[in-house]
Enzyme design. Structure first.
Site, PDB file in Angstrom:
ATOM      1  N   PRO A   1       0.824  -1.211   0.000  1.00  9.06           N
ATOM      2  CA  PRO A   1       0.000   0.000   0.000  1.00  9.06           C
ATOM      3  C   PRO A   1       0.859   1.263   0.000  1.00  9.06           C
ATOM      4  O   PRO A   1       1.809   1.387   0.763  1.00  9.06           O
ATOM      5  CB  PRO A   1      -0.792  -0.121   1.302  1.00  9.06           C
ATOM      6  CG  PRO A   1      -0.822  -1.583   1.583  1.00  9.06           C
ATOM      7  CD  PRO A   1       0.493  -2.107   1.104  1.00  9.06           C
ATOM      8  N   GLU A   2       0.526   2.179  -0.907  1.00 12.00           N
ATOM      9  CA  GLU A   2       1.206   3.462  -0.966  1.00 12.00           C
ATOM     10  C   GLU A   2       0.329   4.504  -0.275  1.00 12.00           C
ATOM     11  O   GLU A   2      -0.748   4.190   0.232  1.00 12.00           O
ATOM     12  CB  GLU A   2       1.466   3.838  -2.426  1.00 12.00           C
ATOM     13  CG  GLU A   2       2.372   2.861  -3.175  1.00 12.00           C
ATOM     14  CD  GLU A   2       3.847   3.110  -2.928  1.00 12.00           C
ATOM     15  OE1 GLU A   2       4.168   3.983  -2.098  1.00 12.00           O
ATOM     16  OE2 GLU A   2       4.676   2.445  -3.569  1.00 12.00           O
TER      17      GLU A   2
ATOM     18  N   HIS B   1      -5.620 -14.927   9.440  1.00 10.34           N
ATOM     19  CA  HIS B   1      -4.681 -13.807   9.562  1.00 10.34           C
ATOM     20  C   HIS B   1      -5.322 -12.575  10.198  1.00 10.34           C
ATOM     21  O   HIS B   1      -4.797 -11.475  10.070  1.00 10.34           O
ATOM     22  CB  HIS B   1      -4.106 -13.450   8.188  1.00 10.34           C
ATOM     23  CG  HIS B   1      -3.511 -14.626   7.468  1.00 10.34           C
ATOM     24  ND1 HIS B   1      -2.414 -15.298   7.935  1.00 10.34           N
ATOM     25  CD2 HIS B   1      -3.901 -15.255   6.325  1.00 10.34           C
ATOM     26  CE1 HIS B   1      -2.120 -16.294   7.104  1.00 10.34           C
ATOM     27  NE2 HIS B   1      -3.001 -16.287   6.131  1.00 10.34           N
TER      28      HIS B   1
ATOM     29  N   ARG C   1       1.071 -11.331   5.842  1.00 10.60           N
ATOM     30  CA  ARG C   1       2.536 -11.392   5.832  1.00 10.60           C
ATOM     31  C   ARG C   1       3.167 -10.815   7.097  1.00 10.60           C
ATOM     32  O   ARG C   1       4.363 -10.926   7.303  1.00 10.60           O
ATOM     33  CB  ARG C   1       3.076 -10.674   4.582  1.00 10.60           C
ATOM     34  CG  ARG C   1       2.549 -11.291   3.283  1.00 10.60           C
ATOM     35  CD  ARG C   1       3.177 -10.684   2.069  1.00 10.60           C
ATOM     36  NE  ARG C   1       4.589 -11.039   1.963  1.00 10.60           N
ATOM     37  CZ  ARG C   1       5.369 -10.675   0.948  1.00 10.60           C
ATOM     38  NH1 ARG C   1       4.869  -9.950  -0.043  1.00 10.60           N
ATOM     39  NH2 ARG C   1       6.631 -11.022   0.918  1.00 10.60           N
TER      40      ARG C   1
END
Length: 270
Positions: A2-3, A91, A110
């Site tokens: 994500p930016e 998750h 992750r």
């Protein structure tokens, strides 16, 4: 990863559902993400009213009188407001209970994201020393020009330096340099004031447009069956090495700068 536009889209999606709500509890399904989750998150956050949801660079802060929870999405993190009864996934690492019966759920396959704590009146060390926000009045071509004097690093590496300006990641640096007509390999100290004015304007326009496009996915932050899709990138150079330039038709060139893949047009960018 994500930016800045994705993080801002997340903030805008969450804020109306979090601000003014009182935290009823915090559930941690693991003690750490990228770093250990401080005990203060569970000790200080329950019972507090969420006063504001703020973005600083690529971090999100949920502010309360007792301090602020500091979040980072990492490479795969997602934050959504869901019914407390929403089924758990493998998750789903953190739930922050809200007084309307819903939860703020943090999902991160992750585990490169983070949940940290910022005491009231302090600035977390991760936020200290950051440059101006790219969409603020503090970010201009003049600030870029002044900061770049004497710099031998490439202009692309320079504009991605978080101490210079925050949140201009690899994708948006490449695209802004293309729009400004500046070759990314040019030493930062050799770029003129006029060209930095064009670059600052390009950064603001491209990021602003990306955030505007991201607004179409705000409903996904309340959807228990899907993940936020953000928006599809409309790219001129990033990831297109060897393809034809969309403006002039010249084959795009590429190399690695600062360990990042970099693509540009040898005709449009000089």
């Amino acid at each position: 990863m994500p930016e800045l536009p994705e993080v801002e889209t997340t903030r805008r999606g969450l804020a109306p559902h979090l601000e003014g709500r009182r935290v009823t509890g915090v559930t941690l399904r693991r003690p750490d993400l990228r770093w250990p989750i401080p005990a203060a998150v569970c000790e200080r956050l329950p019972g507090q009213r969420i006063e504001a949801v703020e973005r600083r660079a690529k971090y999100l802060l949920t502010h309360t009188a007792a301090g602020s929870a500091l979040w980072h999405l990492g490479m795969s993190g997602v934050m959504r407001v869901l019914p407390a009864s929403a089924p758990l996934g493998p998750h789903d690492h953190v739930d922050v209970g809200l007084d309307d019966g819903r939860v703020l759920r943090f999902t991160d396959p992750r585990r490169f994201g983070c949940l940290l704590w910022q005491p009231p009146g302090e600035v977390h060390e991760l936020l200290a020393g950051l440059g101006p926000e790219p969409l603020s009045d503090a970010f201009t071509g003049e600030t870029l020009f002044t900061a770049s004097r004497g710099k031998k690093a490439s202009v692309k590496t320079f504009v991605m330096d978080q101490a210079v300006v925050v949140g201009v990641g690899n994708i948006y640096a490449a695209e802004a340099l293309f729009e400004a007509g500046i070759r990314p390999t040019t030493p930062a100290g050799r770029v003129t004031r006029e060209r930095y004015e064009r670059l600052a304007a390009a950064v603001k326009r491209i990021l602003g447009y990306a955030i505007e496009r991201g607004g179409t996915t705000l409903r996904d932050f309340l959807n228990p069956d899907g993940l936020p899709g953000y928006f599809e990138q409309e790219l001129f150079v990033y990831g297109r090495e060897g393809e034809a330039c969309k403006v002039c038709g010249t084959a795009l060139k590429g190399q690695r700068l600062g360990q990042r893949a970099t693509v540009w047009c040898p005709r449009c960018q000089r």
